[in-house]
Write a protein that holds these residues in place. Structure first.
Motif, PDB file in Angstrom:
ATOM      1  N   VAL A 111      16.022  -6.151  14.576  1.00  0.00           N
ATOM      2  CA  VAL A 111      16.262  -7.534  14.194  1.00  0.00           C
ATOM      3  C   VAL A 111      15.250  -7.846  13.097  1.00  0.00           C
ATOM      4  CG1 VAL A 111      16.281  -9.935  14.938  1.00  0.00           C
ATOM      5  CG2 VAL A 111      17.021  -8.138  16.521  1.00  0.00           C
ATOM      6  N   ALA A 112      15.750  -8.105  11.902  1.00  0.00           N
ATOM      7  CA  ALA A 112      14.898  -8.347  10.741  1.00  0.00           C
ATOM      8  C   ALA A 112      13.962  -7.145  10.568  1.00  0.00           C
ATOM      9  CB  ALA A 112      14.158  -9.669  10.857  1.00  0.00           C
ATOM     10  N   GLY A 113      12.740  -7.392  10.079  1.00  0.00           N
ATOM     11  CA  GLY A 113      11.786  -6.303   9.920  1.00  0.00           C
ATOM     12  C   GLY A 113      11.907  -5.542   8.617  1.00  0.00           C
ATOM     13  N   GLY A 114      12.652  -6.101   7.660  1.00  0.00           N
ATOM     14  CA  GLY A 114      12.805  -5.431   6.372  1.00  0.00           C
ATOM     15  C   GLY A 114      11.665  -5.755   5.417  1.00  0.00           C
ATOM     16  N   PRO A 115      11.705  -5.184   4.222  1.00  0.00           N
ATOM     17  CA  PRO A 115      10.631  -5.380   3.248  1.00  0.00           C
ATOM     18  C   PRO A 115      10.382  -6.836   2.857  1.00  0.00           C
ATOM     19  CG  PRO A 115      12.035  -3.553   2.592  1.00  0.00           C
ATOM     20  CD  PRO A 115      12.700  -4.230   3.760  1.00  0.00           C
ATOM     21  N   ALA A 116      11.393  -7.688   2.983  1.00  0.00           N
ATOM     22  CA  ALA A 116      11.231  -9.095   2.597  1.00  0.00           C
ATOM     23  C   ALA A 116      10.989 -10.012   3.797  1.00  0.00           C
ATOM     24  CB  ALA A 116      12.463  -9.567   1.833  1.00  0.00           C
ATOM     25  N   ASP A 117      10.980  -9.464   5.016  1.00  0.00           N
ATOM     26  CA  ASP A 117      10.791 -10.274   6.224  1.00  0.00           C
ATOM     27  C   ASP A 117       9.314 -10.356   6.601  1.00  0.00           C
ATOM     28  OD1 ASP A 117      13.589 -10.710   6.705  1.00  0.00           O
ATOM     29  OD2 ASP A 117      13.700  -8.646   7.449  1.00  0.00           O
ATOM     30  N   ASP A 118       8.987 -11.337   7.432  1.00  0.00           N
ATOM     31  CA  ASP A 118       7.623 -11.465   7.945  1.00  0.00           C
ATOM     32  C   ASP A 118       7.508 -11.106   9.415  1.00  0.00           C
ATOM     33  OD1 ASP A 118       6.491 -12.244   5.521  1.00  0.00           O
ATOM     34  OD2 ASP A 118       6.990 -14.345   5.865  1.00  0.00           O
ATOM     35  N   THR A 119       8.641 -11.007  10.105  1.00  0.00           N
ATOM     36  CA  THR A 119       8.662 -10.602  11.508  1.00  0.00           C
ATOM     37  C   THR A 119       9.821  -9.646  11.717  1.00  0.00           C
ATOM     38  OG1 THR A 119      10.081 -12.423  12.229  1.00  0.00           O
ATOM     39  CG2 THR A 119       7.677 -12.795  12.321  1.00  0.00           C
ATOM     40  N   GLY A 120       9.735  -8.890  12.788  1.00  0.00           N
ATOM     41  CA  GLY A 120      10.816  -7.979  13.118  1.00  0.00           C
ATOM     42  C   GLY A 120      10.698  -7.516  14.553  1.00  0.00           C
ATOM     43  N   VAL A 121      11.813  -7.048  15.078  1.00  0.00           N
ATOM     44  CA  VAL A 121      11.875  -6.492  16.428  1.00  0.00           C
ATOM     45  C   VAL A 121      12.590  -5.152  16.328  1.00  0.00           C
ATOM     46  CG1 VAL A 121      12.801  -6.776  18.760  1.00  0.00           C
ATOM     47  CG2 VAL A 121      11.932  -8.766  17.510  1.00  0.00           C
TER      48      VAL A 121
ATOM     49  N   ASP B 187       0.830  -1.191   0.000  1.00  0.00           N
ATOM     50  CA  ASP B 187       0.000   0.000   0.000  1.00  0.00           C
ATOM     51  C   ASP B 187       0.872   1.251   0.000  1.00  0.00           C
ATOM     52  OD1 ASP B 187      -2.619  -1.209   0.302  1.00  0.00           O
ATOM     53  OD2 ASP B 187      -1.929  -1.820   2.286  1.00  0.00           O
ATOM     54  N   ALA B 188       0.534   2.178  -0.870  1.00  0.00           N
ATOM     55  CA  ALA B 188       1.248   3.455  -0.869  1.00  0.00           C
ATOM     56  C   ALA B 188       1.014   4.132   0.479  1.00  0.00           C
ATOM     57  CB  ALA B 188       0.743   4.333  -2.000  1.00  0.00           C
ATOM     58  N   GLY B 189       2.076   4.577   1.095  1.00  0.00           N
ATOM     59  CA  GLY B 189       1.948   5.257   2.366  1.00  0.00           C
ATOM     60  C   GLY B 189       2.044   4.368   3.596  1.00  0.00           C
ATOM     61  N   TRP B 190       1.877   3.059   3.427  1.00  0.00           N
ATOM     62  CA  TRP B 190       2.011   2.163   4.579  1.00  0.00           C
ATOM     63  C   TRP B 190       3.500   1.925   4.801  1.00  0.00           C
ATOM     64  CZ3 TRP B 190      -2.304   0.662   7.288  1.00  0.00           C
ATOM     65  CH2 TRP B 190      -2.081  -0.208   8.359  1.00  0.00           C
ATOM     66  N   PRO B 191       3.997   2.016   6.009  1.00  0.00           N
ATOM     67  CA  PRO B 191       5.432   1.882   6.256  1.00  0.00           C
ATOM     68  C   PRO B 191       5.993   0.555   5.720  1.00  0.00           C
ATOM     69  CG  PRO B 191       4.342   2.756   8.189  1.00  0.00           C
ATOM     70  CD  PRO B 191       3.261   2.331   7.238  1.00  0.00           C
ATOM     71  N   PRO B 192       7.125   0.621   4.989  1.00  0.00           N
ATOM     72  CA  PRO B 192       7.671  -0.568   4.335  1.00  0.00           C
ATOM     73  C   PRO B 192       8.500  -1.477   5.237  1.00  0.00           C
ATOM     74  CG  PRO B 192       9.007   1.329   3.792  1.00  0.00           C
ATOM     75  CD  PRO B 192       7.839   1.836   4.604  1.00  0.00           C
ATOM     76  N   THR B 193       8.831  -1.015   6.448  1.00  0.00           N
ATOM     77  CA  THR B 193       9.645  -1.808   7.370  1.00  0.00           C
ATOM     78  C   THR B 193       9.081  -1.690   8.781  1.00  0.00           C
ATOM     79  OG1 THR B 193      11.131   0.007   7.937  1.00  0.00           O
ATOM     80  CG2 THR B 193      11.755  -1.351   6.007  1.00  0.00           C
ATOM     81  N   ALA B 194       9.501  -2.604   9.638  1.00  0.00           N
ATOM     82  CA  ALA B 194       9.080  -2.546  11.043  1.00  0.00           C
ATOM     83  C   ALA B 194       9.585  -1.258  11.701  1.00  0.00           C
ATOM     84  CB  ALA B 194       9.587  -3.778  11.785  1.00  0.00           C
ATOM     85  N   GLU B 195      10.818  -0.864  11.387  1.00  0.00           N
ATOM     86  CA  GLU B 195      11.346   0.374  11.968  1.00  0.00           C
ATOM     87  C   GLU B 195      10.545   1.589  11.509  1.00  0.00           C
ATOM     88  OE1 GLU B 195      15.244   3.273  11.910  1.00  0.00           O
ATOM     89  OE2 GLU B 195      15.578   1.131  11.556  1.00  0.00           O
TER      90      GLU B 195
ATOM     91  N   LEU C 148       7.433   1.607  10.666  1.00  0.00           N
ATOM     92  CA  LEU C 148       6.157   1.565  11.381  1.00  0.00           C
ATOM     93  C   LEU C 148       6.345   2.045  12.819  1.00  0.00           C
ATOM     94  CD1 LEU C 148       3.161   0.997  11.463  1.00  0.00           C
ATOM     95  CD2 LEU C 148       3.699  -1.372  12.051  1.00  0.00           C
ATOM     96  N   MET C 149       7.453   1.638  13.461  1.00  0.00           N
ATOM     97  CA  MET C 149       7.714   2.099  14.834  1.00  0.00           C
ATOM     98  C   MET C 149       7.808   3.618  14.869  1.00  0.00           C
ATOM     99  SD  MET C 149       8.295   1.306  17.983  1.00  0.00           S
ATOM    100  CE  MET C 149       7.583   2.841  18.506  1.00  0.00           C
TER     101      MET C 149
ATOM    102  N   ARG D  11       1.661  -5.643   4.748  1.00  0.00           N
ATOM    103  CA  ARG D  11       1.599  -4.554   5.719  1.00  0.00           C
ATOM    104  C   ARG D  11       2.243  -4.983   7.030  1.00  0.00           C
ATOM    105  NH1 ARG D  11      -4.398  -1.775   5.672  1.00  0.00           N
ATOM    106  NH2 ARG D  11      -4.192  -0.781   3.650  1.00  0.00           N
ATOM    107  N   TRP D  12       3.031  -4.085   7.603  1.00  0.00           N
ATOM    108  CA  TRP D  12       3.597  -4.309   8.924  1.00  0.00           C
ATOM    109  C   TRP D  12       2.598  -3.895   9.990  1.00  0.00           C
ATOM    110  CZ3 TRP D  12       7.612  -7.104  10.181  1.00  0.00           C
ATOM    111  CH2 TRP D  12       8.565  -7.370   9.213  1.00  0.00           C
ATOM    112  N   TYR D  13       2.542  -4.688  11.075  1.00  0.00           N
ATOM    113  CA  TYR D  13       1.680  -4.386  12.216  1.00  0.00           C
ATOM    114  C   TYR D  13       2.480  -4.526  13.503  1.00  0.00           C
ATOM    115  CZ  TYR D  13      -2.268  -4.978   9.058  1.00  0.00           C
ATOM    116  OH  TYR D  13      -3.147  -4.852   8.019  1.00  0.00           O
ATOM    117  N   TYR D  14       2.184  -3.653  14.454  1.00  0.00           N
ATOM    118  CA  TYR D  14       2.714  -3.790  15.814  1.00  0.00           C
ATOM    119  C   TYR D  14       2.018  -4.980  16.455  1.00  0.00           C
ATOM    120  CZ  TYR D  14       3.167  -2.928  20.805  1.00  0.00           C
ATOM    121  OH  TYR D  14       3.394  -3.066  22.140  1.00  0.00           O
ATOM    122  N   LEU D  15       2.794  -5.844  17.112  1.00  0.00           N
ATOM    123  CA  LEU D  15       2.232  -7.035  17.735  1.00  0.00           C
ATOM    124  C   LEU D  15       2.216  -6.924  19.258  1.00  0.00           C
ATOM    125  CD1 LEU D  15       1.047  -9.789  16.936  1.00  0.00           C
ATOM    126  CD2 LEU D  15       3.364 -10.707  17.048  1.00  0.00           C
TER     127      LEU D  15
END
Length: 109
Positions: free
Chosen positions: A58-68, A2-10, A12-13, A97-101
């Motif tokens: 830790v991870a959280g990049g555009p190709a990852d499924d989880t991140g910290v 989605d345009a505008g949705w943060p591309p990484t966990a960082e 999004l943080m 889309r990345w989400y805070y867990l």
């Protein structure tokens, strides 16, 4: 993605920190994973957030499924001083889309 949705966990943080600072409960809820999201957020007693420092990722990049993302956030306290919140936040990516867990104690590693 989605345009505008943060591309990484960082990213999004960082956007969630801005939402806490600006009192944007709608974005906080939208970016919170449905499995752990509360039904509402009350930001009336929200501190005055001043700054964000990313400590570790830790991870959280555009190709990852989880991140910290570990961070330190500074805020003003009623006596005029500054306090620090340090936290390790877990994120998950679903449907591009990345989400805070959830948050972890930053002292546990």
């Amino acid at each position: 993605m989605d345009a505008g949705w943060p591309p990484t966990a960082e990213a999004l943080m960082r956007s969630r920190f801005a939402a806490f600072r600006d009192g944007d409960a709608a974005w906080l809820l939208a970016s919170w994973h449905p499995s752990t999201r509360p039904s509402a957020i009350d930001l009336r007693d929200n501190p005055r957030w001043r700054g964000l420092q990313i400590v570790d990722t830790v991870a959280g990049g555009p190709a990852d499924d989880t991140g910290v993302v570990e961070f330190r956030a500074t805020y003003l306290v009623p006596d005029g001083g500054v306090a620090v919140l340090q936290e390790r936040s877990r994120f998950v990516r679903e449907d591009a889309r990345w989400y805070y867990l959830a948050a972890e104690d930053a002292r546990r590693r």
